[in-house]
Design an enzyme around this catalytic site. Structure first.
Site, short mmCIF file in Angstrom:
data_model
loop_
_atom_site.label_atom_id
_atom_site.label_comp_id
_atom_site.label_asym_id
_atom_site.label_seq_id
_atom_site.Cartn_x
_atom_site.Cartn_y
_atom_site.Cartn_z
N LYS A 22 0.87 -1.18 0.00
CA LYS A 22 0.00 0.00 0.00
C LYS A 22 0.91 1.23 0.00
O LYS A 22 1.60 1.50 0.98
CB LYS A 22 -0.92 0.02 1.22
CG LYS A 22 -1.94 1.15 1.17
CD LYS A 22 -2.83 1.16 2.38
CE LYS A 22 -3.96 2.18 2.22
NZ LYS A 22 -3.46 3.54 1.90
N ASP A 24 2.03 5.16 -0.12
CA ASP A 24 1.57 6.41 0.48
C ASP A 24 1.77 7.54 -0.53
O ASP A 24 2.71 8.32 -0.45
CB ASP A 24 2.36 6.69 1.76
CG ASP A 24 1.73 7.79 2.60
OD1 ASP A 24 0.60 8.20 2.28
OD2 ASP A 24 2.37 8.24 3.57
N GLU A 169 3.23 1.67 4.29
CA GLU A 169 1.97 2.06 4.93
C GLU A 169 1.08 0.87 5.24
O GLU A 169 0.31 0.89 6.20
CB GLU A 169 1.23 3.05 4.04
CG GLU A 169 0.01 3.66 4.70
CD GLU A 169 -0.74 4.61 3.79
OE1 GLU A 169 -1.54 5.41 4.30
OE2 GLU A 169 -0.55 4.54 2.56
#
Length: 308
Positions: A22, A24, A169
């Site tokens: 994931k 950022d 993240e």
């Protein structure tokens, strides 16, 4: 296509899933008709091509291919991790000279993870696993300002631990058989953030607005270091009404005229307090200036009076 916030499948339940980092950053769709130029679009459809001139050479790598690619624009810090605070310095800058100057100081990287169209053929109904293969087959490799990171199929536990260890993240889990559904927040894509728990010292507060007048809207927190109590940010999310009233009573007893923090605190009209209370918060990471990001109040720690 958007992901829903949900727990990621683990090794026991994740056989039909792929796992990605994931990132950022901000979403970006790359469109090309194969003539060597590219058009970058934000999630809302805004043309952002001028903001990121360092991505223009991607057009030459895609010459002859008619494609729409999905990815995320990030800026990496000195440790190679995405830093949204650095990316904010690039966002919204459309002036070509200014954008070019910023690109030399804070260059972006485009992380590509999906493809929706190739050589005139829509891939929206094609399963994720096959789309991923077509994306890899473009041969974009690890370019000067772009990359196509690999994904892990069926190894949710490894993906979770690896992203945690490297300070990313979180994890996005994508069902291998899922089609691409534009504009839909689909349960076929799940996003899960890593949260860090931290004990902090309360050094003051800022007054809330409206119905919170006279009560802490947020508390000013710090982390003890050799040079003193370093300011780490303002935390207001997660505080209940009872907790705000309880903190107001404590702060009335601990009030002081000067800041307990060793450095500057960029907060309007702060109220200072003796740094005796300790609280537990969760947050998603640190900004470039050393402040907690996406912080949430968890609880007061009456068992601790200082972190020294």
């Amino acid at each position: 296509m958007l992901a829903v916030p949900a727990p990621a499948p683990d090794d026991r339940t994740g056989a039909g899933w792929a796992f990605e980092v994931k990132w950022d950053g901000v979403r970006c769709v790359v469109g090309t008709t194969g003539d060597g130029t590219v058009r970058l679009s934000a999630r809302a459809g805004t043309d952002t091509t001028a903001r990121y001139p360092e991505l223009a050479p991607l057009g030459a790598r895609l010459r002859g291919r008619d494609a729409d690619l999905d990815g995320e624009v990030v800026v990496l810090d000195e440790s190679g991790r995405p830093d949204f605070g650095l990316l904010q310095r690039r966002m919204g800058v459309g002036d070509p000279r200014r954008a070019a100057a910023l690109a030399r100081t804070w260059p972006v990287r485009l992380v590509l993870f999906d493809i929706m169209r190739l050589d005139g053929r829509s891939l929206l109904r094609v399963p994720y696993e096959e789309r991923r293969g077509l994306l890899t087959g473009l041969g974009l490799g690890d370019g000067p300002h772009w990359s196509v990171p690999s994904h892990l199929a069926g190894r949710g536990g490894q993906a979770w631990q690896t992203t945690l260890d490297h300070g990313y993240e979180g994890v996005v889990a994508k069902r291998l058989s899922s089609p691409y559904t534009p504009g839909v927040r689909s349960p076929d894509w799940r996003k899960t953030r890593h949260l860090v728990t931290l004990d902090v010292v309360l050094g003051g507060w800022s007054e809330g607005r409206g119905g919170l007048g006279g009560l802490p809207g947020s508390v000013l927190v710090g982390v003890p270091e050799e040079t003193g109590l370093r300011y780490a940010g303002a935390v207001g999310s997660g505080l209940s009404g009872d907790e705000r009233r309880e903190l107001a009573r404590y702060f009335s007893v601990l009030a002081r005229d000067t800041s307990p923090f060793a450095g500057p605190v960029d907060v309007a009209a702060p109220h200072w307090a003796e740094p005796r209370l300790v609280a537990e918060i969760t947050f998603s990471g640190w900004t470039a200036s050393g402040l907690v990001r996406q912080s949430v109040w968890h609880r007061l720690r009456p068992d601790l009076t200082r972190l020294d």
